[in-house]
Design an enzyme around this catalytic site. Structure first.
Site, PDB file in Angstrom:
ATOM      1  N   ARG A  28      -8.423  -0.509   4.683  1.00 49.79           N
ATOM      2  CA  ARG A  28      -7.575   0.525   4.066  1.00 49.79           C
ATOM      3  C   ARG A  28      -6.199  -0.029   3.726  1.00 49.79           C
ATOM      4  O   ARG A  28      -5.522   0.501   2.849  1.00 49.79           O
ATOM      5  CB  ARG A  28      -7.395   1.696   5.028  1.00 49.79           C
ATOM      6  CG  ARG A  28      -8.697   2.383   5.335  1.00 49.79           C
ATOM      7  CD  ARG A  28      -8.470   3.521   6.249  1.00 49.79           C
ATOM      8  NE  ARG A  28      -7.602   4.470   5.568  1.00 49.79           N
ATOM      9  CZ  ARG A  28      -7.405   5.696   5.972  1.00 49.79           C
ATOM     10  NH1 ARG A  28      -7.998   6.118   7.036  1.00 49.79           N
ATOM     11  NH2 ARG A  28      -6.617   6.477   5.299  1.00 49.79           N
ATOM     12  N   LYS A  76       0.840  -1.212   0.000  1.00 48.72           N
ATOM     13  CA  LYS A  76       0.000   0.000   0.000  1.00 48.72           C
ATOM     14  C   LYS A  76       0.869   1.254   0.000  1.00 48.72           C
ATOM     15  O   LYS A  76       0.665   2.154  -0.811  1.00 48.72           O
ATOM     16  CB  LYS A  76      -0.892   0.002   1.253  1.00 48.72           C
ATOM     17  CG  LYS A  76      -1.538   1.339   1.530  1.00 48.72           C
ATOM     18  CD  LYS A  76      -2.435   1.300   2.746  1.00 48.72           C
ATOM     19  CE  LYS A  76      -1.792   1.698   4.042  1.00 48.72           C
ATOM     20  NZ  LYS A  76      -1.529   3.122   4.239  1.00 48.72           N
ATOM     21  N   ASN A  77       1.857   1.290   0.904  1.00 47.00           N
ATOM     22  CA  ASN A  77       2.630   2.520   1.051  1.00 47.00           C
ATOM     23  C   ASN A  77       3.572   2.775  -0.121  1.00 47.00           C
ATOM     24  O   ASN A  77       4.120   3.870  -0.258  1.00 47.00           O
ATOM     25  CB  ASN A  77       3.411   2.510   2.369  1.00 47.00           C
ATOM     26  CG  ASN A  77       2.495   2.715   3.561  1.00 47.00           C
ATOM     27  OD1 ASN A  77       1.307   2.955   3.393  1.00 47.00           O
ATOM     28  ND2 ASN A  77       3.044   2.610   4.764  1.00 47.00           N
ATOM     29  N   ARG A 106      -0.357  15.062  12.500  1.00 45.62           N
ATOM     30  CA  ARG A 106       0.416  14.630  11.323  1.00 45.62           C
ATOM     31  C   ARG A 106       0.547  15.827  10.397  1.00 45.62           C
ATOM     32  O   ARG A 106      -0.095  15.915   9.359  1.00 45.62           O
ATOM     33  CB  ARG A 106      -0.271  13.454  10.633  1.00 45.62           C
ATOM     34  CG  ARG A 106      -0.257  12.206  11.485  1.00 45.62           C
ATOM     35  CD  ARG A 106      -0.893  11.043  10.806  1.00 45.62           C
ATOM     36  NE  ARG A 106       0.010  10.314   9.938  1.00 45.62           N
ATOM     37  CZ  ARG A 106      -0.325   9.205   9.278  1.00 45.62           C
ATOM     38  NH1 ARG A 106      -1.537   8.727   9.394  1.00 45.62           N
ATOM     39  NH2 ARG A 106       0.544   8.595   8.503  1.00 45.62           N
ATOM     40  N   CYS A 114      -5.521   7.924   9.223  1.00 49.05           N
ATOM     41  CA  CYS A 114      -5.667   7.421  10.585  1.00 49.05           C
ATOM     42  C   CYS A 114      -5.185   8.468  11.579  1.00 49.05           C
ATOM     43  O   CYS A 114      -4.206   9.177  11.332  1.00 49.05           O
ATOM     44  CB  CYS A 114      -4.831   6.147  10.762  1.00 49.05           C
ATOM     45  SG  CYS A 114      -5.527   4.710   9.944  1.00 49.05           S
ATOM     46  N   ASP A 158       4.724   1.055  12.022  1.00 44.94           N
ATOM     47  CA  ASP A 158       3.520   0.349  11.564  1.00 44.94           C
ATOM     48  C   ASP A 158       3.415  -1.063  12.138  1.00 44.94           C
ATOM     49  O   ASP A 158       2.325  -1.632  12.200  1.00 44.94           O
ATOM     50  CB  ASP A 158       3.506   0.264  10.029  1.00 44.94           C
ATOM     51  CG  ASP A 158       3.156   1.595   9.393  1.00 44.94           C
ATOM     52  OD1 ASP A 158       2.786   2.532  10.125  1.00 44.94           O
ATOM     53  OD2 ASP A 158       3.237   1.716   8.157  1.00 44.94           O
TER      54      ASP A 158
HETATM   55  C1  UD1 Z   1       4.301   7.079   6.203  1.00 45.76           C
HETATM   56  C2  UD1 Z   1       3.468   5.825   6.079  1.00 45.76           C
HETATM   57  C3  UD1 Z   1       3.005   5.353   7.446  1.00 45.76           C
HETATM   58  C4  UD1 Z   1       4.205   5.181   8.361  1.00 45.76           C
HETATM   59  C5  UD1 Z   1       5.053   6.449   8.388  1.00 45.76           C
HETATM   60  C6  UD1 Z   1       6.347   6.296   9.190  1.00 45.76           C
HETATM   61  C7  UD1 Z   1       2.400   6.011   3.916  1.00 45.76           C
HETATM   62  C8  UD1 Z   1       1.149   6.191   3.164  1.00 45.76           C
HETATM   63  N1  UD1 Z   1       2.316   6.108   5.254  1.00 45.76           N
HETATM   64  O1  UD1 Z   1       3.457   8.087   6.769  1.00 45.76           O
HETATM   65  O2  UD1 Z   1       2.328   4.106   7.286  1.00 45.76           O
HETATM   66  O3  UD1 Z   1       3.736   4.903   9.662  1.00 45.76           O
HETATM   67  O4  UD1 Z   1       5.416   6.827   7.043  1.00 45.76           O
HETATM   68  O5  UD1 Z   1       7.081   5.220   8.704  1.00 45.76           O
HETATM   69  O6  UD1 Z   1       3.455   5.765   3.356  1.00 45.76           O
HETATM   70  N2  UD1 Z   1       6.111  15.058  10.352  1.00 45.76           N
HETATM   71  C9  UD1 Z   1       6.150  16.404  10.622  1.00 45.76           C
HETATM   72  N3  UD1 Z   1       6.000  17.278   9.584  1.00 45.76           N
HETATM   73  C10 UD1 Z   1       5.828  16.860   8.294  1.00 45.76           C
HETATM   74  C11 UD1 Z   1       5.800  15.481   8.031  1.00 45.76           C
HETATM   75  C12 UD1 Z   1       5.942  14.594   9.084  1.00 45.76           C
HETATM   76  O7  UD1 Z   1       6.293  16.816  11.780  1.00 45.76           O
HETATM   77  O8  UD1 Z   1       5.713  17.707   7.401  1.00 45.76           O
HETATM   78  C13 UD1 Z   1       6.218  14.089  11.476  1.00 45.76           C
HETATM   79  C14 UD1 Z   1       4.916  13.312  11.676  1.00 45.76           C
HETATM   80  O9  UD1 Z   1       4.001  14.017  12.480  1.00 45.76           O
HETATM   81  C15 UD1 Z   1       5.389  12.043  12.331  1.00 45.76           C
HETATM   82  C16 UD1 Z   1       6.760  11.820  11.689  1.00 45.76           C
HETATM   83  O10 UD1 Z   1       7.159  13.077  11.142  1.00 45.76           O
HETATM   84  O11 UD1 Z   1       5.544  12.215  13.711  1.00 45.76           O
HETATM   85  C17 UD1 Z   1       6.767  10.745  10.622  1.00 45.76           C
HETATM   86  O12 UD1 Z   1       5.924  11.122   9.573  1.00 45.76           O
HETATM   87  P1  UD1 Z   1       6.184  10.667   8.054  1.00 45.76           P
HETATM   88  O13 UD1 Z   1       7.470   9.935   7.960  1.00 45.76           O
HETATM   89  O14 UD1 Z   1       5.981  11.867   7.205  1.00 45.76           O
HETATM   90  O15 UD1 Z   1       4.996   9.642   7.848  1.00 45.76           O
HETATM   91  P2  UD1 Z   1       3.892   9.621   6.717  1.00 45.76           P
HETATM   92  O16 UD1 Z   1       4.511   9.923   5.404  1.00 45.76           O
HETATM   93  O17 UD1 Z   1       2.707  10.386   7.170  1.00 45.76           O
END
Ligand code: UD1
Length: 419
Positions: free
Chosen positions: A398, A22-23, A121, A116, A306
């Site tokens: 999902r 999925k990711n 986020r 979720c 995850d």
């Molecule tokens: C992706 C994955 C999710 C996984 C996560 C971490 C997908 C669709 N989802 O989520 O399943 O759990 O990576 O491996 O691929 N953050 C900020 N500012 C930003 C972006 C992120 O502060 O602009 C913080 C987030 O709040 C969080 C951390 O960084 O605490 C990790 O987020 P990120 O690596 O961006 O995860 P996702 O891309 O949302």
């Protein structure tokens, strides 16, 4: 409400195949927006988040068709650069349409993504990176308007945290930007490498994926291609943890042990036998589970957040005291109160869970509060005594293609029904 009725207590046995990731699929589908041609995505998982992506593409004017695990997308004619709020809210990955739209069209209007509720986020890293690339962002009443008055250009971007989504968004936008983009402290997740391989198959000039410095030289145009999505390492982790909980033995095909080292190490420490082959993983759990040293979630190649709810469920049945520290998302212990209803002894405080293993769990009425919490409760219920009624399984849909079918095929007693 749809739910699972699970009768626990039977060990798992047999062979099970991991679906496409999925990711990895979601950013690749967003990447189709950059392509002036037809893209054929093989092993695309049939998931509600994939259908949400298809709805976003269709609202922008792209054509797509999903059949037998193959998604065909054509974004030759794009008629719109506005994604309505109701589509943006469907999933977290809708944020990736920011980079993809800007890359292809030079403008877009959208709102904050849904997904979720794992805590705050934010997308501040995505937005500030795009600003460095020449994007003007005007944010009002929750609507984000982006334009590039002087064109989109490459930039050197240092991420303060190796965010997966921000790295992907920058890669998407940079593929068609003018000049070179370098991302320092980029995320190293295997799904980033899969996106890079896909974009390269379409003609993009990208190097360094899988390391913490990714370089992208913008090209004029991307062309169509055929691409097979990598296996879903979290689905594999789910099957491994289900087998660890229920006992028995499983051969998981289309699975890469090298991408799951930290999960496999914890399972071995807990008393499972796990062997990785080229494209398959064997697990057997014959002895009672035992507690392990502290599990800490970290960006890749650390222990994946995850898989944390799944390993917490496993450790709830491991003799002794284990500690789990969640370092990525502040609200990722949402399975714990439900596991406690099933007899687990877990104390959760902030980002730490202290788990005192109990010999057996028992069936109860529980609710999935998010995707991986739902998967963890399903795995726990398979090993519990008696019947579990698990609600809110739309979260599970999902990220898993008919999880109940897959697990039933290896001996679990699990049924989807209206509850
Ligand atoms: C992706 C994955 C999710 C996984 C996560 C971490 C997908 C669709 N989802 O989520 O399943 O759990 O990576 O491996 O691929 N953050 C900020 N500012 C930003 C972006 C992120 O502060 O602009 C913080 C987030 O709040 C969080 C951390 O960084 O605490 C990790 O987020 P990120 O690596 O961006 O995860 P996702 O891309 O949302």
């Amino acid at each position: 409400m749809q739910g699972f009725i699970i009768e626990g207590g039977t060990p798992l046995k047999g062979e099970i195949r991991t679906s496409g990731s999925k990711n990895a699929a979601l950013p690749i589908i967003a990447g189709c927006l950059l392509v002036n041609g037809e893209v054929r995505i093989n092993d695309c998982p049939c998931l509600s988040d994939v259908y949400s992506s298809v709805r976003i593409l269709s609202c922008l004017g792209c054509k797509s068709c999903m059949s037998g695990g193959v998604l065909t997308v054509s974004c030759k004619d794009i008629s719109n650069d506005h994604i309505p709020d109701k589509l943006m809210r469907l999933m977290r990955s809708s944020a990736l349409y920011l980079g993809a739209c800007i890359g292809r069209l030079g403008s877009c209007t959208l709102s904050y993504p849904g997904g979720c509720e794992l805590g705050a986020r934010p997308i501040d890293l995505h937005l500030s990176a795009l600003e460095k690339m020449g994007v003007c962002i005007n944010e009002k009443h929750g609507v984000i308007e982006c334009s590039c008055p002087n064109g989109l250009h490459g930039a050197h971007i240092s991420l303060s945290f190796p965010s997966v989504g921000a790295t992907e968004n920058i890669m998407l936008a940079a593929s068609l930007a003018r000049g070179e983009t370098v991302i320092y402290n980029s995320a190293r997740e295997p799904e980033i490498a899969d996106l890079a391989r896909f974009l390269r198959a379409c003609g993009a000039d990208i190097a360094g994926e899988g390391t913490s410095v990714v370089r992208i030289n913008g090209v004029k145009e991307l062309h169509g291609c055929e691409y097979t999505v990598m296996p879903d390492r979290i689905v594999t982790a789910t099957y491994l943890c289900a087998a660890a909980l229920a006992g028995g033995e499983l051969m998981i095909t289309n699975a890469r042990a090298c991408e799951l080292r930290p999960v496999i190490d914890v399972l071995c420490e807990a008393g499972c036998d796990v062997y990785g082959y080229d494209d398959r993983i064997y697990i057997s759990r014959k002895r009672p589970l035992k507690a392990v040293g502290t599990v800490r979630t970290m960006p890749y190649p650390g222990f994946p957040t995850d898989a944390q709810p799944l390993i917490t469920a496993v450790l709830s049945r491991a003799a002794g005291v284990s500690v789990v520290a969640e370092n990525i998302f502040e609200n990722r212990f949402r399975a714990n109160p439900e596991l406690v209803r099933m007899g687990a002894q877990i104390k959760t405080e902030g980002r730490i869970a202290v788990i005192e293993g109990t010999q057996s769990l028992y069936g109860a009425r529980v609710m999935a509060a998010d995707l991986r919490a739902g998967a963890a409760l399903t795995a726990a219920a398979i090993s519990a005594q008696g019947i579990t009624e698990l609600g809110n399984i739309e979260y599970i849909d999902r990220g898993y293609e008919r999880l109940e079918k897959a697990l039933s095929s290896v001996g679990a007693r699990i049924m989807r029904t209206q509850i």
